[in-house]
Design a protein around this motif. Structure first.
Motif, PDB file in Angstrom:
ATOM      1  N   TYR A   1       1.851   9.392  -5.891  1.00 13.01           N
ATOM      2  CA  TYR A   1       1.882  10.626  -5.107  1.00 13.01           C
ATOM      3  C   TYR A   1       0.582  10.815  -4.322  1.00 13.01           C
ATOM      4  N   GLY A   2      -0.026   9.701  -3.925  1.00 13.24           N
ATOM      5  CA  GLY A   2      -1.233   9.740  -3.118  1.00 13.24           C
ATOM      6  C   GLY A   2      -2.480  10.157  -3.864  1.00 13.24           C
ATOM      7  N   GLN A   3      -2.415  10.192  -5.186  1.00 14.88           N
ATOM      8  CA  GLN A   3      -3.542  10.685  -5.966  1.00 14.88           C
ATOM      9  C   GLN A   3      -4.604   9.635  -6.244  1.00 14.88           C
ATOM     10  N   SER A   4      -4.215   8.380  -6.366  1.00 14.30           N
ATOM     11  CA  SER A   4      -5.187   7.345  -6.695  1.00 14.30           C
ATOM     12  C   SER A   4      -4.612   5.977  -6.353  1.00 14.30           C
ATOM     13  N   ILE A   5      -5.458   4.970  -6.472  1.00 10.11           N
ATOM     14  CA  ILE A   5      -4.999   3.595  -6.292  1.00 10.11           C
ATOM     15  C   ILE A   5      -4.451   3.138  -7.638  1.00 10.11           C
ATOM     16  N   PRO A   6      -3.193   2.714  -7.691  1.00 14.56           N
ATOM     17  CA  PRO A   6      -2.608   2.327  -8.981  1.00 14.56           C
ATOM     18  C   PRO A   6      -3.286   1.096  -9.580  1.00 14.56           C
ATOM     19  N   GLU A   7      -3.354   1.070 -10.893  1.00 15.11           N
ATOM     20  CA  GLU A   7      -3.880  -0.100 -11.590  1.00 15.11           C
ATOM     21  C   GLU A   7      -2.931  -1.268 -11.363  1.00 15.11           C
TER      22      GLU A   7
ATOM     23  N   VAL B   1       0.843  -1.201   0.000  1.00 16.24           N
ATOM     24  CA  VAL B   1       0.000   0.000   0.000  1.00 16.24           C
ATOM     25  C   VAL B   1       0.880   1.254   0.000  1.00 16.24           C
ATOM     26  N   LYS B   2       1.936   1.238   0.806  1.00 15.23           N
ATOM     27  CA  LYS B   2       2.844   2.384   0.874  1.00 15.23           C
ATOM     28  C   LYS B   2       3.495   2.654  -0.481  1.00 15.23           C
ATOM     29  N   GLN B   3       3.974   1.606  -1.131  1.00 16.50           N
ATOM     30  CA  GLN B   3       4.616   1.777  -2.433  1.00 16.50           C
ATOM     31  C   GLN B   3       3.619   2.277  -3.486  1.00 16.50           C
ATOM     32  N   GLY B   4       2.388   1.794  -3.430  1.00 12.45           N
ATOM     33  CA  GLY B   4       1.356   2.289  -4.343  1.00 12.45           C
ATOM     34  C   GLY B   4       1.068   3.759  -4.108  1.00 12.45           C
ATOM     35  N   PHE B   5       1.020   4.162  -2.851  1.00 11.34           N
ATOM     36  CA  PHE B   5       0.787   5.560  -2.500  1.00 11.34           C
ATOM     37  C   PHE B   5       1.928   6.430  -3.002  1.00 11.34           C
TER      38      PHE B   5
END
Length: 55
Positions: free
Chosen positions: A21-27, A13-17
């Motif tokens: 840049y905290g804008q969305s949940i990565p695909e 979750v941290k790496q995705g954030f």
């Protein structure tokens, strides 16, 4: 949920954030992969309640 799984999930979750840049949940997020890997280690009779608790 074991502490190792929690730590792995937190890292994903941290790496995705960080990557968005905290804008969305990565695909293609790997969160489901971590959860499913954990669920596959649990006896089938206990999976439903474990899956419900991990959501």
């Amino acid at each position: 949920m074991p502490d190792e799984v929690k730590a792995e999930l937190a890292e994903v979750v941290k790496q995705g954030f960080i990557s968005t840049y905290g804008q969305s949940i990565p695909e293609g997020t790997k969160r489901n992969d971590v959860i499913n890997k954990h669920l596959n280690t649990i006896p089938s009779e206990q999976r439903n309640s474990a899956a419900w608790k991990s959501c």
